[in-house]
Motif scaffolding. Sequence first.
Motif, PDB file in Angstrom:
ATOM      1  N   THR A  45      -0.729  -3.606  14.353  1.00 52.29           N
ATOM      2  CA  THR A  45      -1.251  -4.948  14.114  1.00 52.29           C
ATOM      3  C   THR A  45      -1.861  -5.050  12.721  1.00 52.29           C
ATOM      4  O   THR A  45      -1.600  -6.012  11.991  1.00 52.29           O
ATOM      5  CB  THR A  45      -2.293  -5.318  15.186  1.00 52.29           C
ATOM      6  N   ALA A  46      -2.648  -4.071  12.337  1.00 59.00           N
ATOM      7  CA  ALA A  46      -3.287  -4.085  11.019  1.00 59.00           C
ATOM      8  C   ALA A  46      -2.257  -3.997   9.900  1.00 59.00           C
ATOM      9  O   ALA A  46      -2.363  -4.713   8.895  1.00 59.00           O
ATOM     10  CB  ALA A  46      -4.295  -2.942  10.908  1.00 59.00           C
ATOM     11  N   ILE A  47      -1.265  -3.152  10.063  1.00 55.89           N
ATOM     12  CA  ILE A  47      -0.236  -3.014   9.014  1.00 55.89           C
ATOM     13  C   ILE A  47       0.497  -4.337   8.817  1.00 55.89           C
ATOM     14  O   ILE A  47       0.675  -4.794   7.680  1.00 55.89           O
ATOM     15  CB  ILE A  47       0.735  -1.864   9.335  1.00 55.89           C
ATOM     16  N   TYR A  48       0.917  -4.958   9.907  1.00 55.77           N
ATOM     17  CA  TYR A  48       1.612  -6.249   9.777  1.00 55.77           C
ATOM     18  C   TYR A  48       0.703  -7.304   9.161  1.00 55.77           C
ATOM     19  O   TYR A  48       1.100  -8.025   8.246  1.00 55.77           O
ATOM     20  CB  TYR A  48       2.107  -6.743  11.134  1.00 55.77           C
ATOM     21  N   ALA A  49      -0.519  -7.426   9.661  1.00 52.61           N
ATOM     22  CA  ALA A  49      -1.427  -8.469   9.176  1.00 52.61           C
ATOM     23  C   ALA A  49      -1.746  -8.276   7.698  1.00 52.61           C
ATOM     24  O   ALA A  49      -1.691  -9.232   6.913  1.00 52.61           O
ATOM     25  CB  ALA A  49      -2.708  -8.495  10.008  1.00 52.61           C
ATOM     26  N   VAL A  50      -2.061  -7.069   7.296  1.00 53.64           N
ATOM     27  CA  VAL A  50      -2.402  -6.808   5.900  1.00 53.64           C
ATOM     28  C   VAL A  50      -1.184  -7.020   4.998  1.00 53.64           C
ATOM     29  O   VAL A  50      -1.289  -7.610   3.920  1.00 53.64           O
ATOM     30  CB  VAL A  50      -2.987  -5.384   5.742  1.00 53.64           C
ATOM     31  N   THR A  51      -0.019  -6.573   5.442  1.00 55.72           N
ATOM     32  CA  THR A  51       1.192  -6.740   4.635  1.00 55.72           C
ATOM     33  C   THR A  51       1.530  -8.214   4.435  1.00 55.72           C
ATOM     34  O   THR A  51       1.789  -8.652   3.304  1.00 55.72           O
ATOM     35  CB  THR A  51       2.383  -6.000   5.285  1.00 55.72           C
ATOM     36  N   PHE A  92      -0.477 -10.795   4.817  1.00 53.88           N
ATOM     37  CA  PHE A  92      -1.567 -11.411   4.046  1.00 53.88           C
ATOM     38  C   PHE A  92      -1.384 -11.119   2.554  1.00 53.88           C
ATOM     39  O   PHE A  92      -1.516 -12.015   1.713  1.00 53.88           O
ATOM     40  CB  PHE A  92      -2.914 -10.892   4.536  1.00 53.88           C
ATOM     41  N   ALA A  93      -1.076  -9.877   2.210  1.00 56.74           N
ATOM     42  CA  ALA A  93      -0.888  -9.498   0.809  1.00 56.74           C
ATOM     43  C   ALA A  93       0.325 -10.205   0.200  1.00 56.74           C
ATOM     44  O   ALA A  93       0.267 -10.665  -0.953  1.00 56.74           O
ATOM     45  CB  ALA A  93      -0.734  -7.980   0.693  1.00 56.74           C
ATOM     46  N   LEU A  94       1.415 -10.296   0.949  1.00 56.97           N
ATOM     47  CA  LEU A  94       2.607 -10.984   0.436  1.00 56.97           C
ATOM     48  C   LEU A  94       2.339 -12.465   0.191  1.00 56.97           C
ATOM     49  O   LEU A  94       2.783 -13.021  -0.819  1.00 56.97           O
ATOM     50  CB  LEU A  94       3.778 -10.808   1.398  1.00 56.97           C
ATOM     51  N   VAL A  95       1.602 -13.098   1.095  1.00 56.45           N
ATOM     52  CA  VAL A  95       1.260 -14.512   0.912  1.00 56.45           C
ATOM     53  C   VAL A  95       0.341 -14.679  -0.294  1.00 56.45           C
ATOM     54  O   VAL A  95       0.542 -15.581  -1.121  1.00 56.45           O
ATOM     55  CB  VAL A  95       0.629 -15.099   2.193  1.00 56.45           C
ATOM     56  N   ALA A  96      -0.653 -13.815  -0.432  1.00 50.46           N
ATOM     57  CA  ALA A  96      -1.559 -13.887  -1.585  1.00 50.46           C
ATOM     58  C   ALA A  96      -0.792 -13.682  -2.884  1.00 50.46           C
ATOM     59  O   ALA A  96      -1.015 -14.396  -3.868  1.00 50.46           O
ATOM     60  CB  ALA A  96      -2.675 -12.856  -1.447  1.00 50.46           C
ATOM     61  N   LEU A  97       0.119 -12.732  -2.903  1.00 52.65           N
ATOM     62  CA  LEU A  97       0.940 -12.478  -4.085  1.00 52.65           C
ATOM     63  C   LEU A  97       1.808 -13.694  -4.398  1.00 52.65           C
ATOM     64  O   LEU A  97       1.907 -14.119  -5.554  1.00 52.65           O
ATOM     65  CB  LEU A  97       1.816 -11.239  -3.872  1.00 52.65           C
ATOM     66  N   GLY A  98       2.422 -14.257  -3.367  1.00 52.08           N
ATOM     67  CA  GLY A  98       3.248 -15.451  -3.564  1.00 52.08           C
ATOM     68  C   GLY A  98       2.456 -16.612  -4.120  1.00 52.08           C
ATOM     69  O   GLY A  98       2.910 -17.318  -5.030  1.00 52.08           O
ATOM     70  N   LYS A  99       1.257 -16.835  -3.593  1.00 48.21           N
ATOM     71  CA  LYS A  99       0.407 -17.908  -4.098  1.00 48.21           C
ATOM     72  C   LYS A  99       0.028 -17.659  -5.553  1.00 48.21           C
ATOM     73  O   LYS A  99      -0.014 -18.592  -6.357  1.00 48.21           O
ATOM     74  CB  LYS A  99      -0.853 -18.041  -3.244  1.00 48.21           C
ATOM     75  N   ASN A 100      -0.254 -16.408  -5.889  1.00 49.57           N
ATOM     76  CA  ASN A 100      -0.618 -16.056  -7.254  1.00 49.57           C
ATOM     77  C   ASN A 100       0.537 -16.335  -8.207  1.00 49.57           C
ATOM     78  O   ASN A 100       0.357 -16.919  -9.272  1.00 49.57           O
ATOM     79  CB  ASN A 100      -1.047 -14.587  -7.315  1.00 49.57           C
ATOM     80  N   VAL A 101       1.732 -15.913  -7.823  1.00 50.83           N
ATOM     81  CA  VAL A 101       2.914 -16.129  -8.667  1.00 50.83           C
ATOM     82  C   VAL A 101       3.178 -17.621  -8.832  1.00 50.83           C
ATOM     83  O   VAL A 101       3.431 -18.099  -9.941  1.00 50.83           O
ATOM     84  CB  VAL A 101       4.151 -15.401  -8.077  1.00 50.83           C
TER      85      VAL A 101
END
Length: 190
Positions: free
Chosen positions: A163-169, A171-180
């Motif tokens: 659960t943590a691996i999926y959620a963190v991954t 979350f990080a991909l969405v944050a990266l996408g928003k940043n880009v």
Amino acid sequence: MNSAQLTVKPGAVALMALMAATRFHHFGSPFALPDASLAVFFLAGLWLGGRYLFALLLAEAGLIDYLAIAQLGVSDYCISAAYLFLVPTYAAMWWGGKWCRRFAAVNFNTLAQQAVALVSATSLAYLISNGSFYWLSGKFAGGNWTGFLESFAKYYPSYLQYTAIYAVTVFALVALGKNVLGQRATQHTH
């Protein structure tokens, strides 16, 4: 005359696709990823909300389980009276995600609080789903607290880890996408 308009949210579609791609094997296999359903409900509560989406995700989970068992030969070992307890299990994840909405800023403190909420929601979800399965499924003759604690020690770490691996991954991909996307928007305005 007003017509109701259905809005399709790309985030909801992505989370539903993630559940559809992973739900067939709870623990994963050499050919399949472990189930991401808990993280999907947490992230849907965090970012999307809405009782209709919660109900849609529940229906999707049930449909996938049905197809996996009826059409693909997946074992029905987990289907018992305890199966109904997946509703409060997923509600715990959903409400954990919704609670995290209060954190608008992304910084160390808010990320730490979200991590605690994720661990807490996942722990409660584990107690509901696995506790109900242990005590109500009929699979554990003479169930006792020692047996439950042994089961807890065996399955809880992977339950939390996946659960943590999926959620963190995600979350990080969405944050990266928003940043880009934010950088591209800034470049186009200058």
